[in-house]
Design an enzyme around this catalytic site. Structure first.
Site, PDB file in Angstrom:
ATOM      1  N   ALA A 298       0.833  -1.262   0.023  1.00 17.34           N
ATOM      2  CA  ALA A 298      -0.046  -0.072  -0.014  1.00 17.34           C
ATOM      3  C   ALA A 298       0.793   1.264  -0.087  1.00 17.34           C
ATOM      4  O   ALA A 298       1.962   1.329   0.663  1.00 17.34           O
ATOM      5  CB  ALA A 298      -1.155   0.108   1.091  1.00 17.34           C
ATOM      6  N   PRO A 299       0.417   2.214  -0.633  1.00 19.38           N
ATOM      7  CA  PRO A 299      -0.883   2.467  -1.405  1.00 19.38           C
ATOM      8  C   PRO A 299      -0.912   1.827  -2.672  1.00 19.38           C
ATOM      9  O   PRO A 299      -1.922   1.773  -3.350  1.00 19.38           O
ATOM     10  CB  PRO A 299      -0.875   4.389  -1.347  1.00 19.38           C
ATOM     11  CG  PRO A 299       0.406   4.542  -1.667  1.00 19.38           C
ATOM     12  CD  PRO A 299       1.275   3.614  -0.586  1.00 19.38           C
ATOM     13  N   GLY A 300       0.126   1.464  -3.261  1.00 17.61           N
ATOM     14  CA  GLY A 300       0.010   0.454  -4.589  1.00 17.61           C
ATOM     15  C   GLY A 300       0.765   0.951  -5.638  1.00 17.61           C
ATOM     16  O   GLY A 300       0.739   0.554  -6.870  1.00 17.61           O
TER      17      GLY A 300
ATOM     18  N   ARG B 280      -6.139  -0.725   4.361  1.00 21.01           N
ATOM     19  CA  ARG B 280      -5.156  -0.188   3.419  1.00 21.01           C
ATOM     20  C   ARG B 280      -5.180  -1.295   2.241  1.00 21.01           C
ATOM     21  O   ARG B 280      -5.194  -1.058   1.209  1.00 21.01           O
ATOM     22  CB  ARG B 280      -3.953  -0.106   3.733  1.00 21.01           C
ATOM     23  CG  ARG B 280      -3.727   1.155   4.637  1.00 21.01           C
ATOM     24  CD  ARG B 280      -2.528   1.351   5.736  1.00 21.01           C
ATOM     25  NE  ARG B 280      -1.376   0.973   5.026  1.00 21.01           N
ATOM     26  CZ  ARG B 280      -0.655   2.000   4.624  1.00 21.01           C
ATOM     27  NH1 ARG B 280      -0.945   3.057   4.355  1.00 21.01           N
ATOM     28  NH2 ARG B 280       0.720   1.665   3.911  1.00 21.01           N
TER      29      ARG B 280
ATOM     30  N   CYS C  47      12.604   6.028   1.704  1.00 21.64           N
ATOM     31  CA  CYS C  47      12.676   7.471   1.277  1.00 21.64           C
ATOM     32  C   CYS C  47      13.358   8.137   2.392  1.00 21.64           C
ATOM     33  O   CYS C  47      12.853   8.982   3.038  1.00 21.64           O
ATOM     34  CB  CYS C  47      11.377   7.978   1.027  1.00 21.64           C
ATOM     35  SG  CYS C  47      10.304   7.578   2.296  1.00 21.64           S
TER      36      CYS C  47
END
Length: 430
Positions: free
Chosen positions: A98-100, A140, A292
């Site tokens: 998620a989110p995909g 989610r 990130c």
């Protein structure tokens, strides 16, 4: 910072999207190192299918975005699937889906390669590859299923599609790629249940310290430790980024920095665990690990730990054309500077299998049979003790019938005590 969009190759092509953008008033210009201006855009040089727009360009209500033909996704977020670049016949896993966006990017790469017949052969006899996406949060996971439907993954597949229990199943057009979303943690997945998985994307929860803007990370499990909305300032390599003031090495003297260090250490421990789990799958050939974050603890240190713990793997140079590399000794990894590279701060490492040791082959089977084997040994010892006791009882009964006695020393088996016979003396005549 520019705005980035990825063309969804599951349902359209780059040329078709470019034409529709031009029809709606945008102008394609030649690619450059700086951001475009006004309503101009260009095609990114590093990632195929990524388009670069001027800063603050709002495309949320554009027909291409609403229809799923364009995906709002930061450029560096496209690196993991692009770097993985799996064979179009491989089964793949997105460990933290998620989110995909990374899941759909991975599906799109495989689908477009099969659609373009990159194998240069008839694929009708080859089983369709499966992309499995894990998401531990039920809400989610449902959102992930809806997003994949919007992006062209149809739930109406042979044998039933959509949600069934803890799984959502679908397929791309023509059934080229099968897709499965599973509610549950990737850490609970048993490697022996996925013998055909060859490639895995691991983009786990991280500190988010490399994020300047929030594009596709709006739905991540944790907020960044240094949000851009903070009133104080953040520095990266001596440059202001907004948020709390910090440098690459966290200053442990203040209380807030100690809390940050504790959080980063806790997150890094989880990251080491999930990467090592991905490398334990019996047939996996390549694993893309990404964050990130700009912290060494979440990046190079996690990679060093995984390599030491999994000697069958080594680093493969990710995105060879990308100039900014990892720390010393980790130049095969990719680093993204959010200021100089005009995209979210990011880190990517590629693990590739270079050998298959006997330990790796038997790892899952040993783990699976260790408990039953102990049970068998214990049962065997019990049977041996029982048989010994029966023999002792039998000996006692026999001796009891014959008037003898049994001596049973501590820890030993009973023994017969023989009766002493009288000594007979034979008289000799002289």
């Amino acid at each position: 910072m520019p705005r980035y969009c990825r063309v969804n190759l599951i349902i359209t092509t780059v040329e078709a999207v470019v034409k529709k953008l031009e029809d709606s008033g945008f102008e394609e210009v030649e690619a450059s190192e700086s951001a475009p201006e006004g309503k101009s855009f260009f095609r990114d040089r590093q990632v195929p299918g990524v388009l670069v727009f001027a800063p603050r360009t709002d495309l949320h209500d554009h027909l291409l975005v609403v229809s799923g033909a364009l995906v709002l996704q930061d450029k560096s977020s496209c690196f993991p699937a692009h770097a993985l670049s799996p064979s179009p016949t491989w089964d793949c896993i997105d460990a933290c889906a998620a989110p995909g966006n990374k899941t759909s990017h991975l599906i799109a790469i495989i689908h477009s390669r099969l659609a373009n017949n990159e194998l240069a052969q008839d694929c009708s006899s080859i089983p369709a590859p499966t992309v499995t996406a894990f998401e531990r949060d039920a809400g989610r996971a449902k959102l992930l299923g809806r997003r994949l439907e919007k992006m062209g993954v149809c739930p109406n597949v042979k044998g039933g599609g959509g949600w069934k229990g803890k799984e959502w199943r679908g397929a791309t057009d023509g059934g080229r790629v099968l897709v499965c979303v599973r509610k549950g943690s990737f850490l609970d997945a048993k490697p022996q249940d996925y013998p055909n998985v060859r490639a895995i994307v691991v983009d786990p929860t991280c500190s988010g310290s490399g994020m300047v803007g929030r594009v596709d990370h709006l739905l991540r499990e944790t907020e960044p430790l240094f949000p851009a909305s903070s009133t104080s300032s953040t520095t990266y390599n001596g440059k202001n980024m907004g948020g709390k003031k910090r440098k690459r090495g966290v200053n442990p003297t203040s209380e807030s920095s100690k809390e940050v260090v504790s959080k980063v250490e806790s997150i890094a421990a989880f990251q080491k665990k999930i990467v090592s789990h991905a490398l334990s799958f019996p047939s996996v050939q390549i694993v893309a690990y990404s964050t990130c974050s700009i912290h060494n603890e979440e990046n190079e240190e996690v990679v060093r730990f995984a390599l030491k713990d999994n000697p069958d793997f080594r680093l493969k140079r990710a995105l060879p054309a990308w100039k900014r590399r990892g720390a010393e000794g980790m130049e095969s990894c990719v680093r993204v500077d959010p200021i100089q590279d005009l995209t979210t701060g990011f880190f990517v490492a590629l693990f590739e299998r270079h050998r298959t040791s006997r330990t790796a082959v038997n790892k899952t089977s040993v783990t699976k049979t260790s408990q039953p084997l102990n049970h068998v040994v214990s049962r065997r010892n019990q049977m041996s003790s029982s048989m010994s006791a029966k023999r002792e009882v039998g000996d006692a009964k026999k001796l009891g019938a014959g008037g003898g006695t049994v001596c049973a020393p501590s820890g030993g088996r009973g023994r017969k005590r023989r009766k002493k016979r009288p000594v007979r003396v034979k008289l000799m005549k002289f």
